[in-house]
Design a protein around this motif. Structure first.
Motif, PDB file in Angstrom:
ATOM      1  N   ILE A 165      -1.823   5.390  -4.207  1.00  0.00           N
ATOM      2  CA  ILE A 165      -1.149   3.915  -4.438  1.00  0.00           C
ATOM      3  C   ILE A 165       0.300   3.497  -3.836  1.00  0.00           C
ATOM      4  O   ILE A 165       0.254   2.249  -3.381  1.00  0.00           O
ATOM      5  N   LEU A 166       1.346   4.411  -5.077  1.00  0.00           N
ATOM      6  CA  LEU A 166       2.633   4.282  -3.938  1.00  0.00           C
ATOM      7  C   LEU A 166       2.388   4.350  -2.115  1.00  0.00           C
ATOM      8  O   LEU A 166       3.521   3.671  -1.747  1.00  0.00           O
ATOM      9  N   TYR A 167       1.814   5.715  -1.750  1.00  0.00           N
ATOM     10  CA  TYR A 167       1.671   5.423  -0.294  1.00  0.00           C
ATOM     11  C   TYR A 167       1.371   3.883   0.382  1.00  0.00           C
ATOM     12  O   TYR A 167       2.227   3.578   1.543  1.00  0.00           O
ATOM     13  N   THR A 168       0.514   3.478   0.083  1.00  0.00           N
ATOM     14  CA  THR A 168       0.067   1.895   0.837  1.00  0.00           C
ATOM     15  C   THR A 168       0.693   1.007   0.228  1.00  0.00           C
ATOM     16  O   THR A 168       1.339  -0.580   1.161  1.00  0.00           O
ATOM     17  N   GLY A 169       1.353   1.025  -0.970  1.00  0.00           N
ATOM     18  CA  GLY A 169       2.622  -0.512  -1.504  1.00  0.00           C
ATOM     19  C   GLY A 169       3.765  -0.271  -0.508  1.00  0.00           C
ATOM     20  O   GLY A 169       4.637  -1.119  -0.911  1.00  0.00           O
ATOM     21  N   LEU A 170       3.908   0.889   0.599  1.00  0.00           N
ATOM     22  CA  LEU A 170       5.741   1.005   0.762  1.00  0.00           C
ATOM     23  C   LEU A 170       5.567  -0.081   1.703  1.00  0.00           C
ATOM     24  O   LEU A 170       6.459  -0.738   1.986  1.00  0.00           O
ATOM     25  N   GLN A 171       4.805  -0.556   2.422  1.00  0.00           N
ATOM     26  CA  GLN A 171       4.719  -1.284   3.958  1.00  0.00           C
ATOM     27  C   GLN A 171       4.892  -2.397   3.690  1.00  0.00           C
ATOM     28  O   GLN A 171       5.537  -3.658   3.460  1.00  0.00           O
ATOM     29  N   PRO A 172       4.085  -3.139   2.215  1.00  0.00           N
ATOM     30  CA  PRO A 172       4.168  -4.716   2.013  1.00  0.00           C
ATOM     31  C   PRO A 172       5.157  -4.530   1.206  1.00  0.00           C
ATOM     32  O   PRO A 172       5.322  -5.757   1.312  1.00  0.00           O
ATOM     33  N   MET A 173       5.948  -3.773   0.374  1.00  0.00           N
ATOM     34  CA  MET A 173       6.391  -4.290  -0.826  1.00  0.00           C
ATOM     35  C   MET A 173       7.774  -3.840  -0.406  1.00  0.00           C
ATOM     36  O   MET A 173       8.768  -5.453  -0.634  1.00  0.00           O
ATOM     37  N   MET A 174       8.532  -3.118   0.166  1.00  0.00           N
ATOM     38  CA  MET A 174       9.352  -3.054   1.101  1.00  0.00           C
ATOM     39  C   MET A 174       9.762  -3.383   2.542  1.00  0.00           C
ATOM     40  O   MET A 174      10.743  -3.246   2.549  1.00  0.00           O
TER      41      MET A 174
ATOM     42  N   THR B  78       5.834   7.018   6.439  1.00  0.00           N
ATOM     43  CA  THR B  78       4.507   8.222   6.360  1.00  0.00           C
ATOM     44  C   THR B  78       6.225   9.280   6.151  1.00  0.00           C
ATOM     45  O   THR B  78       6.356   9.708   4.840  1.00  0.00           O
ATOM     46  N   GLY B  79       7.192   8.878   6.532  1.00  0.00           N
ATOM     47  CA  GLY B  79       8.627   9.848   6.380  1.00  0.00           C
ATOM     48  C   GLY B  79       8.941   8.555   5.098  1.00  0.00           C
ATOM     49  O   GLY B  79       9.572   9.829   4.453  1.00  0.00           O
ATOM     50  N   TYR B  80       9.257   8.273   4.964  1.00  0.00           N
ATOM     51  CA  TYR B  80      10.168   7.362   3.580  1.00  0.00           C
ATOM     52  C   TYR B  80       9.245   8.242   2.874  1.00  0.00           C
ATOM     53  O   TYR B  80       9.478   8.461   1.655  1.00  0.00           O
ATOM     54  N   PHE B  81       7.895   8.142   2.574  1.00  0.00           N
ATOM     55  CA  PHE B  81       6.977   8.496   1.523  1.00  0.00           C
ATOM     56  C   PHE B  81       7.302  10.077   1.460  1.00  0.00           C
ATOM     57  O   PHE B  81       7.748  10.206   0.157  1.00  0.00           O
ATOM     58  N   VAL B  82       7.324  10.457   2.813  1.00  0.00           N
ATOM     59  CA  VAL B  82       7.533  11.817   2.129  1.00  0.00           C
ATOM     60  C   VAL B  82       9.029  12.229   1.692  1.00  0.00           C
ATOM     61  O   VAL B  82       9.295  12.947   0.618  1.00  0.00           O
ATOM     62  N   ILE B  83      10.071  11.888   2.103  1.00  0.00           N
ATOM     63  CA  ILE B  83      10.968  12.204   1.916  1.00  0.00           C
ATOM     64  C   ILE B  83      11.406  11.700  -0.017  1.00  0.00           C
ATOM     65  O   ILE B  83      11.870  12.314  -0.531  1.00  0.00           O
ATOM     66  N   SER B  84      10.416  10.298  -0.115  1.00  0.00           N
ATOM     67  CA  SER B  84      11.141  10.318  -1.416  1.00  0.00           C
ATOM     68  C   SER B  84       9.996  10.265  -2.226  1.00  0.00           C
ATOM     69  O   SER B  84      10.680  11.370  -3.123  1.00  0.00           O
ATOM     70  N   LEU B  85       9.288  11.862  -1.933  1.00  0.00           N
ATOM     71  CA  LEU B  85       8.060  12.357  -2.667  1.00  0.00           C
ATOM     72  C   LEU B  85       9.373  13.668  -2.961  1.00  0.00           C
ATOM     73  O   LEU B  85       9.741  14.156  -3.983  1.00  0.00           O
ATOM     74  N   LEU B  86      10.031  14.180  -1.354  1.00  0.00           N
ATOM     75  CA  LEU B  86      10.637  15.263  -1.929  1.00  0.00           C
ATOM     76  C   LEU B  86      11.686  15.059  -2.939  1.00  0.00           C
ATOM     77  O   LEU B  86      12.211  16.037  -3.435  1.00  0.00           O
TER      78      LEU B  86
END
Length: 182
Positions: free
Chosen positions: A133-142, A150-158
């Motif tokens: 859900i977080l991954y799918t929300g990065l583009q519309p919300m941010m 994908t890079g934003y999600f991976v770095i945020s997750l780490l």
């Protein structure tokens, strides 16, 4: 059940982080907290054939779960907001907070499984769906460009994993003094 469509509707909301905290997150975080108290404090669990149940342990678990949920949302939103400009995204804490709060929803609802500690692993499974859900929300919300999601999600997750490990040690040091492994 259809997060991609829901994010577009959520993006139009003008809810502040304080409003979402008071009207949504506090209530949602009570589910796993109360269920942890019941599961660990009243029902108990077995370790090597020994049944363990204690009101004191139940209270500790409830407090840790509640603080972890609230603190986890704030820290995750802070990280996502902090990294936003590095990935061509809009820096907006309220949007990041909404993104994270709604991403935590499956895990909070699945917190009902803490009533039976042997089923608590199901909360982690729900947490994996929350990551989707977080991954799918990065583009519309941010407003993240599609090629950087994908890079934003991976770095945020780490970053979130590192913060989570540090918080685990902190909670262990506070709640279990003398038992923290060094």
């Amino acid at each position: 059940m259809a997060p991609k469509k829901e994010w577009e509707a959520i993006d139009t909301e003008q809810a502040t982080s304080a409003k979402l905290l008071a009207s949504y997150l506090f209530i949602l975080a009570l589910i796993p907290a109360v269920c942890s108290f019941i599961g660990y404090g009243l029902i108990g669990y077995n370790v090597l054939g020994i049944h363990i149940a204690s009101i004191q342990w139940g209270i500790r678990q409830a407090v840790v779960v509640f603080i972890s949920m609230i603190g986890g949302v704030y820290l995750t939103a802070f990280i996502i907001d902090l990294l936003a400009e590095n990935f061509g995204s809009v820096k907006n804490f309220d949007k990041a907070f909404a993104l994270v709060v709604y991403s935590y929803t499956p895990m909070c609802v699945a917190g009902i499984f803490y009533i039976l500690p042997s089923l608590s692993w199901l909360v982690m499974i729900a947490g994996l769906y929350g990551l989707y859900i977080l991954y799918t929300g990065l583009q519309p919300m941010m407003k993240t460009p599609q090629d950087k999601v994908t890079g934003y999600f991976v770095i945020s997750l780490l970053c979130m994993i590192a913060v989570s490990v540090l918080l685990s040690f902190l909670f262990a040091a506070i709640l279990l003094p003398g038992r923290v492994l060094m």
